[in-house]
Each structure stands twice: as C-alpha cells, then as structure tokens.
Design an enzyme around this catalytic site. Structure first.
Site, PDB file in Angstrom:
ATOM      1  N   ASP A  67       0.806  -1.219   0.000  1.00 47.74           N
ATOM      2  CA  ASP A  67       0.000   0.000   0.000  1.00 47.74           C
ATOM      3  C   ASP A  67       0.842   1.273   0.000  1.00 47.74           C
ATOM      4  O   ASP A  67       2.050   1.233   0.194  1.00 47.74           O
ATOM      5  CB  ASP A  67      -0.966  -0.008   1.197  1.00 47.74           C
ATOM      6  CG  ASP A  67      -0.325  -0.521   2.485  1.00 47.74           C
ATOM      7  OD1 ASP A  67       0.912  -0.502   2.580  1.00 47.74           O
ATOM      8  OD2 ASP A  67      -1.059  -0.923   3.391  1.00 47.74           O
ATOM      9  N   ASN A 136      -8.202  -3.256  13.689  1.00 55.14           N
ATOM     10  CA  ASN A 136      -9.584  -3.563  13.306  1.00 55.14           C
ATOM     11  C   ASN A 136      -9.644  -4.754  12.339  1.00 55.14           C
ATOM     12  O   ASN A 136     -10.662  -4.994  11.701  1.00 55.14           O
ATOM     13  CB  ASN A 136     -10.254  -2.334  12.678  1.00 55.14           C
ATOM     14  CG  ASN A 136      -9.482  -1.825  11.459  1.00 55.14           C
ATOM     15  OD1 ASN A 136      -8.532  -2.457  11.015  1.00 55.14           O
ATOM     16  ND2 ASN A 136      -9.913  -0.698  10.920  1.00 55.14           N
ATOM     17  N   HIS A 138      -7.683  -5.111   9.659  1.00 57.77           N
ATOM     18  CA  HIS A 138      -7.338  -4.816   8.259  1.00 57.77           C
ATOM     19  C   HIS A 138      -6.004  -5.448   7.872  1.00 57.77           C
ATOM     20  O   HIS A 138      -5.132  -5.665   8.707  1.00 57.77           O
ATOM     21  CB  HIS A 138      -7.392  -3.314   7.958  1.00 57.77           C
ATOM     22  CG  HIS A 138      -6.248  -2.493   8.455  1.00 57.77           C
ATOM     23  ND1 HIS A 138      -6.423  -1.342   9.194  1.00 57.77           N
ATOM     24  CD2 HIS A 138      -4.910  -2.624   8.302  1.00 57.77           C
ATOM     25  CE1 HIS A 138      -5.239  -0.822   9.459  1.00 57.77           C
ATOM     26  NE2 HIS A 138      -4.313  -1.569   8.951  1.00 57.77           N
ATOM     27  N   GLU A 143      -9.889  -2.136   4.716  1.00 52.19           N
ATOM     28  CA  GLU A 143     -10.604  -1.844   5.953  1.00 52.19           C
ATOM     29  C   GLU A 143     -11.868  -2.699   6.064  1.00 52.19           C
ATOM     30  O   GLU A 143     -12.371  -3.192   5.050  1.00 52.19           O
ATOM     31  CB  GLU A 143     -11.000  -0.358   5.960  1.00 52.19           C
ATOM     32  CG  GLU A 143      -9.816   0.615   5.885  1.00 52.19           C
ATOM     33  CD  GLU A 143      -9.099   0.783   7.219  1.00 52.19           C
ATOM     34  OE1 GLU A 143      -9.176  -0.123   8.077  1.00 52.19           O
ATOM     35  OE2 GLU A 143      -8.449   1.822   7.401  1.00 52.19           O
TER      36      GLU A 143
HETATM   37  C1  GLP Z   1      -0.999  -0.166   8.615  1.00 54.71           C
HETATM   38  C2  GLP Z   1      -0.548  -0.737   7.252  1.00 54.71           C
HETATM   39  C3  GLP Z   1      -0.619  -2.211   7.258  1.00 54.71           C
HETATM   40  C4  GLP Z   1       0.015  -2.695   8.535  1.00 54.71           C
HETATM   41  C5  GLP Z   1      -0.924  -2.407   9.671  1.00 54.71           C
HETATM   42  C6  GLP Z   1      -0.384  -2.774  11.029  1.00 54.71           C
HETATM   43  O1  GLP Z   1      -2.100   0.661   8.525  1.00 54.71           O
HETATM   44  N1  GLP Z   1      -1.237  -0.242   6.110  1.00 54.71           N
HETATM   45  O2  GLP Z   1       0.029  -2.737   6.108  1.00 54.71           O
HETATM   46  O3  GLP Z   1       0.237  -4.066   8.471  1.00 54.71           O
HETATM   47  O4  GLP Z   1      -1.358  -1.094   9.642  1.00 54.71           O
HETATM   48  O5  GLP Z   1       0.587  -1.866  11.436  1.00 54.71           O
HETATM   49  P1  GLP Z   1       1.586  -2.138  12.620  1.00 54.71           P
HETATM   50  O6  GLP Z   1       2.484  -3.230  12.156  1.00 54.71           O
HETATM   51  O7  GLP Z   1       2.318  -0.844  12.805  1.00 54.71           O
HETATM   52  O8  GLP Z   1       0.768  -2.519  13.803  1.00 54.71           O
END
Ligand code: GLP
Length: 241
Positions: A67, A136, A138, A143
């Site tokens: 992303d 959440n 995702h 989402e």
């Molecule tokens: C973000 C990214 C995801 C990531 C997730 C978890 O929003 N777009 O690709 O895996 O949230 O993030 P974290 O590893 O900082 O908890």
C-alpha cells in the site's frame, strides 16, 4: 493456518526473516509482497544482517508493496516508499527499479490501480506475501466493510487506522485520509503468506482472525481459506503471558 509462537518481538522477527530467507534461497527471482508498519521493521533488520553476512542475494528479487498513501511520494518521510528505502532497500543489493509501490503522486487513481495490478500479473504473481494486522482486522489498507475487495483500489482510511498511524506524522491533520492498497484477491492469490502479530493490543483481533467467522468486517479472517498461511505471533498477542 500454522500458528508459530515467538516469545517476543525479536524472536518473531528472526522467525519471519528465516522463512523469507528460505524463500530467497529456494527461488532467487522470487516476487516478495512486502508490508510497512512497526511489525516488519525487525524482520527487515534481520534480513539486512543476513545480507551483510553474505548469506542472501537480493539481486534477482522483485518486490511489490501492499500500500501507499495517496498524495505522498519518495521524498515524503511518511511515505511507504521512504519507509522501504530506509528500512530495507538501501541495506541490500536489490535492483531498486524492480521494487514496486503504488504511485501516491499520480493524480489518476484508476491508472495507479490498473498499472499496479498489471505489474503483479506481469511478474507472475506474488510468491510470498508478508502482512501485518491492523487493530480492526485490516490487512494492507483493506478496511472492514460489507464485501471483500478484489484488485488494487483507493480507500478512505477509517478513524481507527488514522489513530493508529498518526504517530508517524507531525499532526493528525497532515496525515492523508486516502490510500492505495492491494485488494484481498491480490493477497489471497499469493502462493504463501506470513502474518506478523505483536503485542497485547492485537490479542483480541488475532483471536477473531483465527477462530472467528470469515467476514469482510474482519478482513484478515479470509486468510482462514488460504492453503499456506503462517501467523507468527508473540506471547503477548497470543495472550499466553
Ligand atoms: C498499517 C498498514 C498495514 C500494517 C498495519 C499494522 O495501517 N497499512 O500494512 O500491516 O497497519 O501496522 P503495525 O504493524 O504498525 O501494527
């Protein structure tokens, strides 16, 4: 689904790096799907170390990231391109022209999505996809919603995601509220998937992902249907400490 326990973040990162290293050794021209966020930072660090020690060769590897924020480019310190350059790419011998991330600076969103799906297809699909897990449920920026997405698309970020990621920006207001993400189909079409889950704050959603109903309201729950998923989770995320 294989659940792989790790006692802490360091062990989680080591185990993930070993699986990715095996993939690179077995298929030096692998297409790796990569993630940003705090979960994979340790893994990238360990892969960089393995490269420096002479164990890994990234010269034929292709990467496609999950992303990118709409409106941000390589020079923005908060962009996922900048994140990947500083956390991994500049430490290894990868050909930077074969590292792909949706183009956050292109104004034509449909073009960005179409071209990104074409790139994934052109290189024969993703061999190994690394994922983090949002609070959440995702994955990428897919989402919770009423249906599972297909290919790369533009999303409105939810309040929960904005709150989780605003710490990377100078202020909540400076954080983009739209982002490009691979779709659930892109992810599910990967041959192998690794999910990194660390910390107590992810324990509840992880339980839902593994044992709950498969629903687009918990996007990661669809991973239950994939034939080769390994969740690497630390004791806190598994609530066994
Ligand atoms: C973000 C990214 C995801 C990531 C997730 C978890 O929003 N777009 O690709 O895996 O949230 O993030 P974290 O590893 O900082 O908890």
């Amino acid at each position: 689904m294989i659940i792989c326990e790790a006692k802490d973040y360091d062990e989680l990162s080591f185990k993930a790096a070993v699986i990715i290293a095996a993939q690179i050794i077995q298929k030096p021209s692998s297409v790796l799907g990569l993630a940003t966020g705090s979960s994979p930072v340790g893994t990238y660090c360990k892969l960089s170390e393995m490269y420096k020690e002479g164990y890994l060769d990234f010269s034929k590897i292709i990467t496609v990231n999950l992303d990118e924020y709409k409106g941000l480019g390589p020079n923005d310190k908060e962009s996922f391109r900048y994140f990947m350059d500083t956390n991994l790419f500049k430490h290894i011998n990868i050909n930077i022209t074969r590292t792909f991330i949706p183009n956050g600076l292109e104004s034509d969103s449909e073009k960005v999505c179409r071209e990104y799906d074409d790139i994934i297809q052109k290189y024969g699909g993703i061999d190994l996809q690394l994922l983090g897990l949002g609070h959440n449920g995702h994955i990428g920026f897919n989402e919770p919603s009423d249906s599972f997405s297909c290919g790369t698309h533009l999303v409105d970020l939810t309040e929960s995601t904005i709150n989780a990621n605003k710490c990377f920006f100078t202020s909540k207001e400076s954080m983009p509220n739209k982002a490009y993400t691979m779709g659930i189909n892109n992810i599910m079409n990967s041959k192998k998937i690794i999910v990194l889950v660390s910390g107590k704050s992810k324990a509840q959603i992880l339980k839902e992902v593994i044992y709950g109903a498969i629903t687009p309201h918990v996007p990661a729950s669809i991973l239950q249907l994939h034939p080769d998923v390994t969740i690497i989770a630390d004791y806190s995320a598994l609530s066994i400490e």
